[in-house]
Scaffold this motif. Sequence first.
Motif, PDB file in Angstrom:
ATOM      1  N   THR B  38       0.841  -1.198   0.000  1.00 46.52           N
ATOM      2  CA  THR B  38       0.000   0.000   0.000  1.00 46.52           C
ATOM      3  C   THR B  38       0.876   1.248   0.000  1.00 46.52           C
ATOM      4  OG1 THR B  38      -1.682  -1.194   1.272  1.00 46.52           O
ATOM      5  CG2 THR B  38      -1.841   1.210   1.252  1.00 46.52           C
ATOM      6  N   PHE B  40       0.752   5.431   0.832  1.00 48.36           N
ATOM      7  CA  PHE B  40       0.032   6.522   1.473  1.00 48.36           C
ATOM      8  C   PHE B  40       0.715   7.847   1.163  1.00 48.36           C
ATOM      9  CE2 PHE B  40      -2.775   4.017   4.067  1.00 48.36           C
ATOM     10  CZ  PHE B  40      -2.068   2.861   4.372  1.00 48.36           C
ATOM     11  N   GLN B  42       1.019  11.658   2.935  1.00 52.75           N
ATOM     12  CA  GLN B  42       0.737  12.472   4.116  1.00 52.75           C
ATOM     13  C   GLN B  42       1.118  13.922   3.810  1.00 52.75           C
ATOM     14  OE1 GLN B  42       2.839  11.602   7.833  1.00 52.75           O
ATOM     15  NE2 GLN B  42       1.034  12.227   8.997  1.00 52.75           N
ATOM     16  N   GLN B  46      -1.513  16.846   8.016  1.00 55.79           N
ATOM     17  CA  GLN B  46      -2.678  15.973   7.815  1.00 55.79           C
ATOM     18  C   GLN B  46      -2.350  14.535   8.178  1.00 55.79           C
ATOM     19  OE1 GLN B  46      -4.499  16.344   3.954  1.00 55.79           O
ATOM     20  NE2 GLN B  46      -4.500  18.586   4.000  1.00 55.79           N
ATOM     21  N   SER B  47      -3.384  13.747   8.315  1.00 54.64           N
ATOM     22  CA  SER B  47      -3.191  12.316   8.505  1.00 54.64           C
ATOM     23  C   SER B  47      -2.950  11.663   7.149  1.00 54.64           C
ATOM     24  CB  SER B  47      -4.401  11.702   9.208  1.00 54.64           C
ATOM     25  OG  SER B  47      -5.592  11.965   8.501  1.00 54.64           O
ATOM     26  N   PRO B  48      -2.347  10.491   7.140  1.00 53.60           N
ATOM     27  CA  PRO B  48      -2.096   9.819   5.866  1.00 53.60           C
ATOM     28  C   PRO B  48      -3.391   9.480   5.127  1.00 53.60           C
ATOM     29  CG  PRO B  48      -0.709   8.902   7.596  1.00 53.60           C
ATOM     30  CD  PRO B  48      -1.724   9.785   8.272  1.00 53.60           C
ATOM     31  N   ARG B  50      -4.701   6.940   1.867  1.00 53.43           N
ATOM     32  CA  ARG B  50      -4.314   5.834   0.994  1.00 53.43           C
ATOM     33  C   ARG B  50      -4.463   6.243  -0.471  1.00 53.43           C
ATOM     34  NH1 ARG B  50      -7.192  -0.066   0.966  1.00 53.43           N
ATOM     35  NH2 ARG B  50      -8.727   1.118  -0.237  1.00 53.43           N
ATOM     36  N   TYR B  91       4.596   7.127   2.000  1.00 58.00           N
ATOM     37  CA  TYR B  91       4.994   5.909   2.708  1.00 58.00           C
ATOM     38  C   TYR B  91       4.480   4.670   1.972  1.00 58.00           C
ATOM     39  CZ  TYR B  91       5.762   8.920   6.807  1.00 58.00           C
ATOM     40  OH  TYR B  91       6.194   9.900   7.675  1.00 58.00           O
TER      41      TYR B  91
END
Lengths: 119, 112
Positions: B38, B40, B42, B46-48, B50, B91
């Motif tokens: 996966t 991501f 970010q 902010q939050s990650p 997908r 990530y």
Amino acid sequence: VQLQESGPGLVEPSQTLSLSCTVSGGSIRSGAYYFWSWIRQHPGEGLEWIGFISYTGSASYSSSLQGRLTITIDPSNNQFSLRLRSVTAADTGVYYCATGDDTSKVAYWGQGILVTVSS
Amino acid sequence: VVMTQSPLSLPVILGQPASISCMSSQSVLWTDGNSYLTWFQQRPGQSPRRLIYEASKRDSGVPDRFSGSGSGTDFTLKISRVEAEDVGVYYCMQGTHWPPITFGQGTRLEIK
């Protein structure tokens, strides 16, 4: 599905950190999302998976936190929670709750909550 | 499983392509034929989010300038033409061999 973390932003060293994650837009009980995780991010650093619990209540933890960490789930209230005992400054960071399914065990994230361990 | 990303810092000119590599210490191909890799994004503050799952499947709402490829131990995230909103840290994560779920160190994309 949306997730929202809640809990104290400041915890004293040696105390217990308790966080909750409230789920909306979907039901834990439905089983559509099997994995309910906690992930943390130390200031300025990367992502660290610390543990998860399945919707059936089976939990798994990072070996680095094993013994200090407990994750529980409450399907009736659509929440899951984290308890981290004996915290130190090294536990300071942003804690995220997240969920996923068979396509990706982590897919959707909460906004995160900053927890500082300090006296 | 250790996930290793490169580069860790990626300065890119607007409109130019970008590529991020992610290598796993062992194959993340599962017996069902899927690689549970996966990606991501970010963004700052902010939050990650997908972007890509199962190595190459783009999430709904993700611009088609993002693409994922690879199998086994070598994976790549490509951005065909970088835009200003793409600034952030990327990530990779493997969910094949768990626990634990493991992330790469992150690649910081900035505009040159």
